[in-house]
Design an enzyme around this catalytic site. Structure first.
Site, PDB file in Angstrom:
ATOM      1  N   ASP A 134       0.884  -1.164  -0.226  1.00  0.00           N
ATOM      2  CA  ASP A 134      -0.080  -0.063  -0.131  1.00  0.00           C
ATOM      3  C   ASP A 134       0.733   1.180  -0.024  1.00  0.00           C
ATOM      4  OD1 ASP A 134      -2.196   1.588   0.004  1.00  0.00           O
ATOM      5  OD2 ASP A 134      -2.549   1.208   2.082  1.00  0.00           O
ATOM      6  N   ASP A 168      -2.746   2.378  -6.136  1.00  0.00           N
ATOM      7  CA  ASP A 168      -1.665   2.549  -5.075  1.00  0.00           C
ATOM      8  C   ASP A 168      -1.722   1.332  -4.116  1.00  0.00           C
ATOM      9  OD1 ASP A 168      -4.024   2.964  -3.899  1.00  0.00           O
ATOM     10  OD2 ASP A 168      -3.467   4.783  -2.889  1.00  0.00           O
ATOM     11  N   GLU A 169      -2.389   0.194  -4.547  1.00  0.00           N
ATOM     12  CA  GLU A 169      -2.230  -0.885  -3.660  1.00  0.00           C
ATOM     13  C   GLU A 169      -2.688  -2.230  -4.226  1.00  0.00           C
ATOM     14  OE1 GLU A 169      -5.136  -1.413  -0.681  1.00  0.00           O
ATOM     15  OE2 GLU A 169      -6.733  -0.043  -1.617  1.00  0.00           O
TER      16      GLU A 169
END
EC number: 2.7.7.7
Length: 355
Positions: A11, A106-107
């Site tokens: 993350d 983003d993860e």
């Protein structure tokens, strides 16, 4: 016998805001947020930790964020830049495993059970990934390592920012006992409130209830709660996962008595939906808009319309049409978009929040 899985949840820390601070060093240590213009009723997509100290959060109306922090520096969304960084990170992850399930720009989840990188150590793999991302892009990431997806995601948030946590298989039973139920996947403020009414605050409290009781009380979510409270999550990391829709919904503590009350809460739902779409990055284009209403007799209706863009007027119409189907107080209201299932991707133009 199947081997114990090694799942990593990567993350990125304040991804959009971190990129802005990297590209514009003068913003370092100042409260900044990425999102829409307050004059156009925009919403915050993300913000850095300095801004969060003022109570600013994702999906918050920009105008409200500026009231909380007059010094807040607002940056426009540069989606093409964020997507480029995300593509680099994704290419780096493929060096460790093919079993990658991206959740957003983003993860992502990684299943490294069979990986021979870093001597097969999931902990070392996560450390190396984070170090390489920072070395190449000057962006920090947090990581969680655990035997399943749910625990890995919980662990990645434990030592944010720029940290990681390992939950070993033999430690799972002890770890979940003191874990607040709000940390469990699917437990939002409303569900937490319902659980607290039963004096359930931790997974240890939740473990005292039988699966039969939880099913009766919470339906299919009861089975999920029963398993998660024991650290059980058998969901595989799915690299073929295709997002079919993006939606938000809210269960209200007091029923919405009429269509006017439903329309009154639409701006908040719309702001949250816009933020979720921004977080998703490029999508395959909008195919349908839809609304979901659950009435106070627990009957549910969904109504949709073919549209290629977000349209507030259409959402208002759908809410009114959906409410008219039963004409009863509404306990849950949701709105969303269904996506085109194509290989071409595009950015979505978000409308102004102007009711």
């Amino acid at each position: 016998m199947n081997p114990i899985r090694k799942i990593i949840h990567i993350d990125m820390d304040c991804f959009y805001a971190a990129i802005e601070m990297r590209d514009f060093p003068e913003l370092a240590n100042k409260p900044i947020a990425v999102g829409g213009d307050a004059k156009r009723r925009g919403v915050i997509a993300t913000c850095n930790y300095a801004a969060r100290q003022f109570g600013i959060r994702s999906a918050m109306p920009t105008a409200h964020a500026l009231k909380l922090c007059r010094e807040l520096i607002l940056r426009p969304v540069r989606m093409d830049v964020y997507q480029k960084e995300s593509q680099y990170i994704r290419s780096l992850l493929t060096e460790y495993t093919d079993l990658i399930e991206p959740l957003s720009l983003d993860e992502a989840y990684l299943d490294v059970t069979e990986s021979t990188q870093c001597q097969g150590s999931a902990t070392w793999i996560a450390e190396e990934i984070r170090a390489r991302i920072y070395q190449a892009r000057q962006l920090t990431a947090s990581a969680g390592i655990a035997p399943n997806k749910s625990l890995a995601k919980i662990a990645s948030d434990w030592h944010k920012p720029n940290g990681q946590m390992v939950i070993r298989p033999e430690d799972v039973s002890a770890f979940v006992l003191d874990l607040p139920v709000r940390k469990l996947f699917g437990v939002g403020p409303k569900m937490e409130e319902k659980l607290r009414a039963l004096n359930i605050k931790t997974c240890a409290d939740l473990q005292r209830y039988s699966i039969e009781y939880l099913l009766q009380k919470f339906g299919t979510m009861g089975q999920r709660l029963y398993e998660l409270a024991r650290g059980i999550d058998n969901r595989p990391v799915n690299p073929e996962r295709i997002r079919k829709s993006i939606s938000v919904e809210e269960t209200y503590p007091k029923d919405l008595p009429n269509s006017e009350a439903c329309l009154a809460v639409l701006p908040d739902l719309m702001a949250r939906l816009e933020a979720r779409i921004q977080r998703a990055g490029k999508i395959s284009g909008i195919h349908n808009l839809f609304v979901k209403l659950k009435f106070n007799d627990f009957q549910q209706t969904t109504i949709e319309r073919v549209m290629d863009k977000l349209d507030l007027i259409v959402l208002r119409q759908l809410i009114q049409e959906g409410f008219a189907r039963r004409g009863m107080p509404v306990r849950l209201l949701g709105i969303g978009i269904k996506l085109k299932q194509e290989n071409t991707y595009q950015s979505v133009q978000l409308p102004l929040l102007d009711l």
